[in-house]
Design a protein around this motif. Structure first.
Motif, short mmCIF file in Angstrom:
data_model
loop_
_atom_site.label_atom_id
_atom_site.label_comp_id
_atom_site.label_asym_id
_atom_site.label_seq_id
_atom_site.Cartn_x
_atom_site.Cartn_y
_atom_site.Cartn_z
N GLY A 268 0.84 -1.19 0.00
CA GLY A 268 0.00 0.00 0.00
C GLY A 268 0.87 1.23 0.00
N TYR A 269 0.28 2.39 -0.23
CA TYR A 269 1.04 3.63 -0.24
C TYR A 269 0.30 4.68 0.57
CZ TYR A 269 4.05 1.76 -3.87
OH TYR A 269 4.95 0.99 -4.57
N ALA A 270 1.06 5.41 1.38
CA ALA A 270 0.53 6.49 2.19
C ALA A 270 1.36 7.74 1.91
CB ALA A 270 0.61 6.12 3.68
N PRO A 271 0.85 8.92 2.27
CA PRO A 271 1.68 10.12 2.11
C PRO A 271 3.03 9.94 2.79
CG PRO A 271 -0.57 10.74 2.60
CD PRO A 271 -0.50 9.24 2.76
N ALA A 272 4.10 10.38 2.11
CA ALA A 272 5.44 10.20 2.67
C ALA A 272 5.59 10.96 3.99
CB ALA A 272 6.49 10.67 1.66
N ASP A 273 5.04 12.16 4.04
CA ASP A 273 5.07 12.94 5.28
C ASP A 273 3.82 12.58 6.09
OD1 ASP A 273 5.32 14.74 7.32
OD2 ASP A 273 5.41 16.53 6.05
N GLU A 274 3.84 11.38 6.62
CA GLU A 274 2.65 10.87 7.32
C GLU A 274 2.32 11.70 8.55
OE1 GLU A 274 4.11 7.46 10.29
OE2 GLU A 274 4.76 7.12 8.24
N LYS A 275 3.34 12.22 9.25
CA LYS A 275 3.09 12.96 10.48
C LYS A 275 2.29 14.22 10.21
CE LYS A 275 5.32 14.92 14.55
NZ LYS A 275 6.61 15.16 15.28
N THR A 276 2.71 14.99 9.20
CA THR A 276 1.98 16.22 8.86
C THR A 276 0.56 15.89 8.42
OG1 THR A 276 3.99 17.40 8.23
CG2 THR A 276 1.91 18.22 7.33
N TYR A 277 0.43 14.89 7.55
CA TYR A 277 -0.88 14.54 7.01
C TYR A 277 -1.83 14.07 8.11
CZ TYR A 277 -4.48 12.14 4.29
OH TYR A 277 -5.68 11.72 3.79
N LEU A 278 -1.39 13.12 8.92
CA LEU A 278 -2.28 12.53 9.91
C LEU A 278 -2.52 13.47 11.10
CD1 LEU A 278 -1.05 8.83 9.81
CD2 LEU A 278 -3.16 9.78 8.85
N THR A 279 -1.54 14.30 11.43
CA THR A 279 -1.75 15.28 12.49
C THR A 279 -2.82 16.28 12.09
OG1 THR A 279 0.52 15.06 13.34
CG2 THR A 279 -0.67 17.09 13.88
N HIS A 280 -2.79 16.70 10.83
CA HIS A 280 -3.78 17.65 10.34
C HIS A 280 -5.19 17.06 10.41
CE1 HIS A 280 -4.75 20.87 7.05
NE2 HIS A 280 -5.16 21.22 8.23
N LEU A 281 -5.30 15.76 10.17
CA LEU A 281 -6.60 15.09 10.20
C LEU A 281 -7.06 14.72 11.60
CD1 LEU A 281 -6.59 12.65 7.14
CD2 LEU A 281 -8.33 14.36 7.64
N TYR A 282 -6.14 14.18 12.40
CA TYR A 282 -6.55 13.54 13.65
C TYR A 282 -5.88 14.10 14.90
CZ TYR A 282 -8.27 10.15 10.27
OH TYR A 282 -8.93 9.56 9.20
N GLY A 283 -4.98 15.06 14.74
CA GLY A 283 -4.30 15.62 15.90
C GLY A 283 -2.98 14.92 16.19
N LEU A 284 -2.24 15.48 17.13
CA LEU A 284 -0.90 14.98 17.42
C LEU A 284 -0.89 13.56 17.97
CD1 LEU A 284 0.65 18.19 19.02
CD2 LEU A 284 1.37 17.11 16.88
N LYS A 285 -1.99 13.12 18.58
CA LYS A 285 -2.04 11.80 19.20
C LYS A 285 -2.68 10.76 18.29
CE LYS A 285 -2.21 13.68 23.90
NZ LYS A 285 -2.94 13.70 25.21
N TYR A 286 -2.45 10.89 16.98
CA TYR A 286 -3.12 9.98 16.04
C TYR A 286 -2.70 8.53 16.20
CZ TYR A 286 1.22 10.42 13.23
OH TYR A 286 2.52 10.40 12.79
N LEU A 287 -1.56 8.26 16.82
CA LEU A 287 -1.13 6.88 17.02
C LEU A 287 -1.82 6.22 18.21
CD1 LEU A 287 2.70 7.05 16.24
CD2 LEU A 287 0.88 6.08 14.82
N GLU A 288 -2.50 7.02 19.04
CA GLU A 288 -3.22 6.47 20.18
C GLU A 288 -4.63 6.05 19.77
OE1 GLU A 288 -3.21 9.15 23.47
OE2 GLU A 288 -1.03 9.52 23.36
N LEU A 289 -5.11 4.98 20.36
CA LEU A 289 -6.47 4.53 20.07
C LEU A 289 -7.49 5.48 20.69
CD1 LEU A 289 -6.20 0.67 20.62
CD2 LEU A 289 -6.34 1.88 18.46
N PRO A 290 -8.59 5.77 20.01
CA PRO A 290 -9.63 6.63 20.58
C PRO A 290 -10.39 5.88 21.67
CG PRO A 290 -10.37 5.71 18.50
CD PRO A 290 -8.94 5.29 18.66
N PRO A 291 -11.21 6.57 22.46
CA PRO A 291 -12.02 5.88 23.48
C PRO A 291 -13.00 4.92 22.81
CG PRO A 291 -12.67 8.19 23.26
CD PRO A 291 -11.39 8.03 22.51
#
Length: 272
Positions: free
Chosen positions: A236-259
């Motif tokens: 699969g392929y994801a944006p190379a700058d995953e941190k910027t992309y996913l932080t913009h969508l889900y916030g800095l804690k995107y690697l943590e599971l939601p409640p």
């Protein structure tokens, strides 16, 4: 009435993967670089596959490749069908979707009755200025509100009586229009915007800004550069700058599971 066999999340995901395999073979054969977007990108990075409770998949193609895709793609498996405005005048989304014809679905809020699906979004250029981006966001948002007003069949328990009254009144006013009318307007706006700002340094999934607001608006490089990842044992392929992309969508804690209460699927799918 015949009893419908509801599919488990695992069964839904396996059907999506079969569609994914079909679609990415076409991408490879035709040299169309794609990326996983939204929750699929998050799942690929955080879980190396689906988010465990997710029941859809999102892929993105740059506009020119997207246009080629909807014009040329034909599923190899006759169980699958490509749905888009180019193929169905009554299609109710401004983007393409591959669906599993053996399945149906139930949604308590919106009139959506097709089955398990995989979304393919165009990635479009947007204005470089924040003022221009905001203006275009509201243009798309208004069209999406009108489209969803036509699709509405139910309301959440937490919606106020005033909100429900306003939405019902809007639905009555829009009775002469088909849902596809607004989907077509949204698609035309996205295409026109991409063409007008084709040299900009900003891109996004403009067609779904009504849902994601401006969280899918980023520097063009976010969508133009990708990294290979593993997704359910597949490439699969994801944006190379995953941190910027996913932080913009889900916030800095995107690697943590939601409640637990936030872990919700889109709907209920069943075998026809």
């Amino acid at each position: 009435m015949e009893t419908q066999q509801e599919l488990s999340i695992s069964e839904v995901q396996q059907r999506i993967l079969a569609m994914y395999d079909d679609v990415i073979k076409f991408f490879k054969d035709n040299q169309m670089p794609y990326i996983l977007t939204g929750g699929s990108a998050l799942g690929g990075i955080r879980h190396h596959g689906f988010i465990p409770w997710d029941d859809d998949m999102d892929l993105g193609l740059l506009r020119d490749d997207y246009q080629r895709f909807v014009a040329e793609y034909q599923p190899q498996n006759t169980q699958f069908q490509l749905k888009s405005l180019e193929h169905d005048a009554n299609w109710e989304n401004g983007y393409a979707r591959v669906i599993d014809l053996q399945t149906g679905s139930i949604n308590q809020y919106l009139n959506i009755n097709h089955g398990v699906f995989l979304d393919i979004f165009p990635i479009d250029h947007l204005p470089d200025s924040q003022q221009g981006q905001k203006r275009h966001y509201y243009q798309m948002k208004i069209l999406d509100v009108l489209r969803n007003s036509k699709r509405r069949v139910g309301y959440r328990d937490d919606e106020s009586r005033l909100a429900i009254f306003c939405k019902e009144s809007l639905r009555v006013l829009l009775k002469p229009f088909k849902i596809s009318y607004f989907a077509r307007k949204m698609s035309a706006l996205a295409e026109k915007t991409n063409a007008k700002y084709k040299n900009s340094q900003v891109m996004g999934l403009y067609i779904v800004q009504g849902i994601n607001q401006q969280r899918e608006t980023n520097a063009a490089s976010i969508y133009q550069h990708r990294q290979k990842i593993q997704f359910e044992g597949r490439e699969g392929y994801a944006p190379a700058d995953e941190k910027t992309y996913l932080t913009h969508l889900y916030g800095l804690k995107y690697l943590e599971l939601p409640p637990v209460e936030a872990r919700k699927a889109h709907g209920h799918f069943y075998l026809k």
